[in-house]
Design a protein around this motif. Structure first.
Motif, short mmCIF file in Angstrom:
data_model
loop_
_atom_site.label_atom_id
_atom_site.label_comp_id
_atom_site.label_asym_id
_atom_site.label_seq_id
_atom_site.Cartn_x
_atom_site.Cartn_y
_atom_site.Cartn_z
N ARG A 1 2.07 -14.54 70.88
CA ARG A 1 1.02 -14.20 69.42
C ARG A 1 -0.16 -14.86 69.22
N LYS B 1 -0.33 -12.16 63.96
CA LYS B 1 0.14 -11.05 64.61
C LYS B 1 1.77 -11.07 65.37
N GLY B 2 2.38 -10.52 65.31
CA GLY B 2 3.53 -10.22 66.56
C GLY B 2 4.55 -10.44 65.54
N GLU B 3 5.82 -10.77 66.32
CA GLU B 3 6.66 -11.62 65.49
C GLU B 3 7.88 -12.23 66.06
N ILE B 4 8.34 -13.11 65.97
CA ILE B 4 9.28 -14.12 66.90
C ILE B 4 9.56 -13.42 67.33
N GLU C 1 9.18 -22.22 61.61
CA GLU C 1 10.36 -20.80 61.56
C GLU C 1 11.30 -20.52 61.59
N SER C 2 12.53 -20.36 60.93
CA SER C 2 13.80 -19.84 61.13
C SER C 2 13.78 -19.26 62.17
#
Ligand SMILES: Nc1ncnc2c1ncn2[C@@H]1O[C@H](COP(=O)(O)OP(=O)(O)OP(=O)(O)O)[C@@H](O)[C@H]1O
Ligand SMILES: Nc1ncnc2c1ncn2[C@@H]1O[C@H](COP(=O)(O)OP(=O)(O)OP(=O)(O)O)[C@@H](O)[C@H]1O
Ligand code: SF4
Ligand code: SF4
Ligand SMILES: [Mg+2]
Ligand SMILES: [Mg+2]
Lengths: 335, 317, 341
Positions: A302, A284-287, A61-62
């Motif tokens: 996560r 779930k959850g953010e990076i 991911e970014s």
């Protein structure tokens, strides 16, 4: 595995970026502020072998450090730790012409077809500059050489007196590829090289990459967040999460059944044209921020399988099958 | 025309890979054409450009087009002093804008004054651009402490009024064309340094600079061949506006009596000389040079503004 | 009743930009209709007019652009020709938009609760406490954890994905009939995009809100939408139920698009590619705009084909479509192609 020497080997490569405090922030600290120097571990202890002629896909991911790793490989950034070994030689130990040759052998194709070409230079100069400066081609032959490069990437040499803004995105990307090919590289680092293009143009450029591979025997590090593209193109896929490699496997094996929980989540969630509207429960959850990554396994906040051990101990990359490594504590339990 | 990588068999119906990439780059306006058509979209800007061209021509050819050489003592007669506009001299020449306190034809004096004002402004502008550009580029490319140090100096410089800096310098250096050019350069280089650094910082992050590094090109080549040409547009804009400032600043200094010596009568000096006659109703001696100065500065500024509008958002596209 | 009549019906919408270089027909005869709870994917190449279509639906087209013709009916009411004040009243209450950049919706200097409560009370006489409760509920609905605390935060305290959710929550506040979403997940990461797509689908099913999801990613459309409309050079060239269109595209452009998505191809094989590139709107070829890139083009294509419907909710604009597998050459869809050939 076979004793064959890899074309490129990364040994424990790390890259840290430090944001130093400026004078104003130091002043704030004097009167009791708590500004600290921020260190981003963009790439954290990555080891990787790439064999000659191989296409290695790099996904994640970014902000997970894909571009930074690509830049370290291409010699744009020096690694903070670790070694980049090109054909058995440590690049940082090379000097003079040997160093330059190693640098030229690895070229990069960028994401943004507009900003990766100098808007003030004509196409002929963009492509011809480096071979001329380095004396790779006799000065008198440069025009013909530029024509050859343009044809190789499927552009009409008649366009060589134009400026980049006079081309479409796909054509600009071809010019960028021609510029890289002009220094006769063995290895291309493609950093999201088709992400900015229209779908119908992406296929054209991907086909060009595949043609170049067969014709010139190029080796690729193909960075992308598009798993479909990576699956199509790569022999092997490396998955990164917050600066670390979490899984590396032959493409078919990985897409057949990923081992690492993050890899599984990623493969599951990428929308794919052949998988529609399934009922699924996204991860779930953010990076987390790379400035303060979670302890232990970076994925534990996560991860549905996280245990106490995951919070404390960094899982090491372990071979779980020939040519297939994964960094997850679950693999220890399975034995 | 087949190339090694275009395998006709493998491409879909509808064209080879070569044809796939080639068709229809539409014929495009050349950048210059487009620039000109955008620039001339405003009639005010056109008018200002025309005016500026006339002013520059007058300045260039002042010795040949002036009715008299106002500084040739053989021609100037003190008996013609302070004649109102339109008067005729004893020997029959008409003073269209009147004469000044020493009997000089004001029109000729203005032509010569323009020549001096413009050349001082342009000279100092060019030197300041070169100095500011080098410093700004060095700061942007070096980064780190060097950059911080340079930019602090620039900030300090910009926080002081230019007039003040120039006044202090001239008080130390004394009068003279060279002295005022030095003072103007020192008062202005920081604007250019800041402009160039700002755009160089943006350009340095662009991928084409990384590509150049990848291609093993040297630092000097990257800075001067790749980054610098992309910083020119904002520099031109700031350059025009700053040149207008330099001209105004020189006029101010000369008016205050610390600028050019009496032997180099710029517009500012003419205004200053005429000022003492204002109260006695001989307005023309100060007003006409003032109008000339005003027209010069306003037209340069309008041209500068239009350049900014045309150059800024576009060229990258 | 309302089950069958569409919420939004667009007919022959035309939005043109009158520029110095000429008239750009950014939207040129777009028609579609949308039922309650339906999600329509609007796909097409960059510059094909997707965003302008979305802006037209909200009356947001600014000069030099203008809606020059057609009809937009929202719940049976004609919107074209309304005054700016009418549009303002409609926007946010009956039809809302979500942008690629959530900061187009969010004000960086105001707290989330201030912005949301204002948005509610601008359109309905609600007490502050009720408005706050509705704002809280909207945040919870888009999957923002601990919405009570989040209400008091500023936009910069959220991550990109969270901001986009807040923007969606704001669009939901007044329960509009239609939401136009312009590439809202393109800038987000895959796991975050997956979360948002999942929640949006659930929302539409639960609330009966209709949605137009603009994207250039066919895979996203496949995962989210009920039906899809494919735009090319300002026109819809094919539309129909998602599965039917993606599994058996009729129009050569759609066919090429679907074929050029890697997962549809054999690994390592060359991809089917559409040659050439999208034409400039200022110099469109006469007849079918796709003709210069089309392998099936022939003399008949010098005449612009009409959008022809077939019984199963599909329509396309082509003289020589790819026939669905199994359908005889004389089928309803082959009609135009044969008639003109
Ligand atoms: N020159 C730099 N200075 C400081 N931090 C940097 C620099 N380059 C990258 N970083 C940081 O390093 C981390 C990794 O960035 P990188 O660009 O490698 O990610 P990425 O995987 O390529 O992401 P994306 O998919 O968004 O391109 C990020 O947190 C980024 O902010
Ligand atoms: N303000 C404007 N002035 C002139 N032409 C415009 C303007 N806005 C849009 N257009 C034209 O309208 C056409 C359609 O633009 P639009 O933004 O709808 O494309 P899109 O399909 O949303 O593309 P993308 O995928 O890049 O967002 C463009 O080709 C452009 O030339
Ligand atoms: S190590 Fe633990 S937290 Fe990390 S992926 Fe494996 S199970 Fe999940
Ligand atoms: S109408 Fe003709 S040119 Fe257009 S898409 Fe159909 S076959 Fe191709
Ligand atoms: Mg990147
Ligand atoms: Mg758009």
């Amino acid at each position: 595995m076979s004793g064959e020497q890899p074309l490129l080997r990364l040994e424990g490569v790390s890259k840290r970026f430090t944001k130093h405090l400026d004078a104003a922030e130091k002043l704030v600290n004097l009167v009791g502020g708590r500004r600290r120097e921020e260190v981003v571990h963009a790439v954290d202890d990555v080891s990787l072998d790439v064999r000659e002629g191989e296409v290695v896909g790099l996904v994640g991911e970014s902000g997970c450090g894909k571009s930074t790793l690509g830049r370290v490989v291409a010699g744009v950034h020096q690694p903070s730790d670790g070694k980049v070994i090109w054909r058995g030689k440590d690049v940082s130990g090379l000097t003079g012409a040997a160093r330059r040759d190693a640098l030229l052998k690895i070229q990069m194709i960028f994401q943004d077809p507009m900003s990766s070409l100098n808007p003030r230079m004509r196409v002929a100069d963009i492509i011809g500059e480096a071979p001329r400066v380095h004396g790779l081609v006799p000065a008198a032959d440069i025009p013909a050489y530029v024509d050859e490069m343009l044809q190789r990437v499927g552009l009409d040499p008649a366009y060589k007196t134009r400026y980049p803004h006079q081309f479409s995105g796909g054509q600009r990307q071809r010019i960028g590829i021609a510029r890289a090919l002009a220094v006769k590289p063995d290895f291309l680092v493609c950093d999201e090289s088709i992400a900015a293009l229209d779908v119908s143009i992406q296929a054209q450029v991907l086909n060009l990459f595949m043609d170049l591979r067969t014709d010139l025997g190029l080796t690729y590090l193909f960075i992308s967040h598009d798993l479909g593209v990576v699956e199509h193109l790569s022999d092997r896929v490396v998955i990164m999460y917050l600066g670390r490699v979490v899984e590396s496997a032959p493409t078919e094996a990985l897409f057949g059944g990923p081992n690492h929980p993050y890899a599984r989540a990623l493969l599951d969630e990428v929308p794919r044209i052949d998988r529609r509207k399934r009922a699924f429960q996204p991860v779930k959850g953010e990076i987390p921020s790379p400035l303060s990554p979670p302890s232990g396994c970076h994925f534990h906040p996560r991860c549905p399988h996280a245990t106490a051990r995951c919070r404390e101990e960094v899982p090491r990359l372990r071979e779980i099958a020939p040519g297939w490594t994964s960094a997850c504590h679950l693999n220890d339990e399975r034995g | 025309m087949t190339t090694p990588n275009t395998q006709p068999g493998a491409t879909p119906p509808g064209g080879s890979a070569l044809a796939a990439a080639m068709p229809a780059v539409p014929p495009v306006e050349s950048p210059l054409r487009r620039f000109l058509s955008d620039f001339s979209a405003s009639w005010l800007a056109l008018l200002a450009t025309l005016m500026l061209a006339v002013i520059i021509l007058i300045a260039l050819f002042a010795p040949w087009i002036s009715p008299q050489d106002p500084y040739d003592l053989a021609v100037v007669s003190i008996f013609d002093a302070r004649l109102p506009p339109g008067s005729t001299s004893m020997d029959g020449t008409t003073f269209w804008l009147g004469t000044d306190g020493a009997g000089r034809d004001l029109l000729s004096a203005i032509f010569y004054g323009l020549r001096i004002s413009l050349s001082v402004g342009v000279m100092s502008g060019i030197i300041a651009i070169i100095v500011g550009m080098s410093v700004g580029l060095a700061a942007a490319y070096a980064g780190g402490r060097t950059e911080t140090l340079i930019m602090r100096v620039v900030d300090l410089q910009l926080s002081l009024p230019a007039v003040l800096i120039a006044l202090i310098l001239l008080a130390i250096l004394g009068k003279g064309v060279d002295k005022i050019i030095i003072a103007l350069v020192i008062a202005q280089w920081a604007y250019y340094a800041r402009t160039v650094r700002a755009s160089a910082l943006v350009e340095r992050r662009r991928e084409y600079v990384e590509a150049a590094a990848c291609l093993g090109l040297g630092h000097a080549r990257i800075v001067f061949r790749h980054i610098l040409p992309n910083c020119v547009a904002p520099l031109i804009v700031v350059g025009t506006v700053q040149t207008a400032h330099a001209i105004a600043l020189e006029a101010t200094l000369s008016f205050l009596g610390v600028g050019l010596p009496l032997t180099e009568p710029s517009l500012g000096l003419l205004i200053s000389n005429g000022f003492e006659y204002m109260l006695s109703g001989k307005y023309w001696i100060a007003v006409f040079p003032g109008v000339a100065l005003l027209l010069t500065i306003v037209s340069i500024n309008i041209v500068g503004d239009q350049l900014r509008d045309v150059l800024n958002p576009r060229l990258q596209k | 009743m309302s089950q069958t009549s569409p919420v939004l019906q667009v007919e022959d919408l035309q939005t043109h930009f009158f520029t110095r270089a000429g008239v750009a027909r950014a939207v040129d005869g777009v028609s579609f209709s949308l039922g309650r709870g339906e999600v329509m994917g609007l796909v097409g190449e960059s510059g094909s007019g997707k965003t302008v279509t979305g802006f037209s639906l909200l009356g947001l087209v600014d000069p030099p652009g203008r809606i020059v013709g057609g009809s937009i009916r929202l719940g049976g009411e004609e919107l074209i020709g309304r005054s700016e004040r009418d549009w303002q009243a409609l926007r946010g209450t009956r039809i809302a938009m979500i942008f690629q950049d959530p900061m187009m919706t969010l004000n960086p200097v105001l707290r989330i609760d201030t912005q949301m409560i204002e948005a509610i009370r601008a359109h309905a006489p609600v007490s502050e406490a009720d408005a706050r409760e509705r704002a809280r509920a909207a945040l919870a609905r888009v999957g923002i954890p601990s919405p009570d605390e989040r209400l008091a935060a500023y936009p910069h305290q959220f991550s990109g994905g969270m901001r986009q959710r807040v923007a969606i929550a704001i669009a939901l506040l007044n329960e509009p009939d239609v939401i136009v979403a312009d590439e809202p997940t393109t800038a987000l990461d895959v796991t975050i995009q997956a979360q948002i797509l999942y929640e949006v689908r659930k929302l539409c099913a639960e609330t009966g809100m209709a949605m137009i999801w603009i994207t250039h990613d066919l895979a996203v459309v496949g995962g989210l939408a009920d039906k899809v409309a494919v735009m090319y050079a300002g026109r819809i060239v094919e539309e129909g139920p998602v599965d039917a269109v993606l599994d058996g595209p009729l129009h050569p452009y759609t066919h090429g698009l679907v074929g050029s998505v890697p997962s549809q191809n054999q690994r390592g094989q060359k991809l089917t590619q559409i040659p050439g590139m999208a034409p400039s709107l200022l110099s469109l070829p006469p007849g079918c705009s796709f003709a210069p890139r089309c392998a099936r083009a022939d003399g008949a294509c010098a005449v612009m084909p009409d959008l022809v419907g077939s019984g199963d909710g599909r329509a396309m604009r082509c003289h020589h479509p790819h026939l669905p597998p199994g359908e005889a050459a004389g089928g309803a869809i082959g009609e135009t192609g044969r008639a003109r050939a």
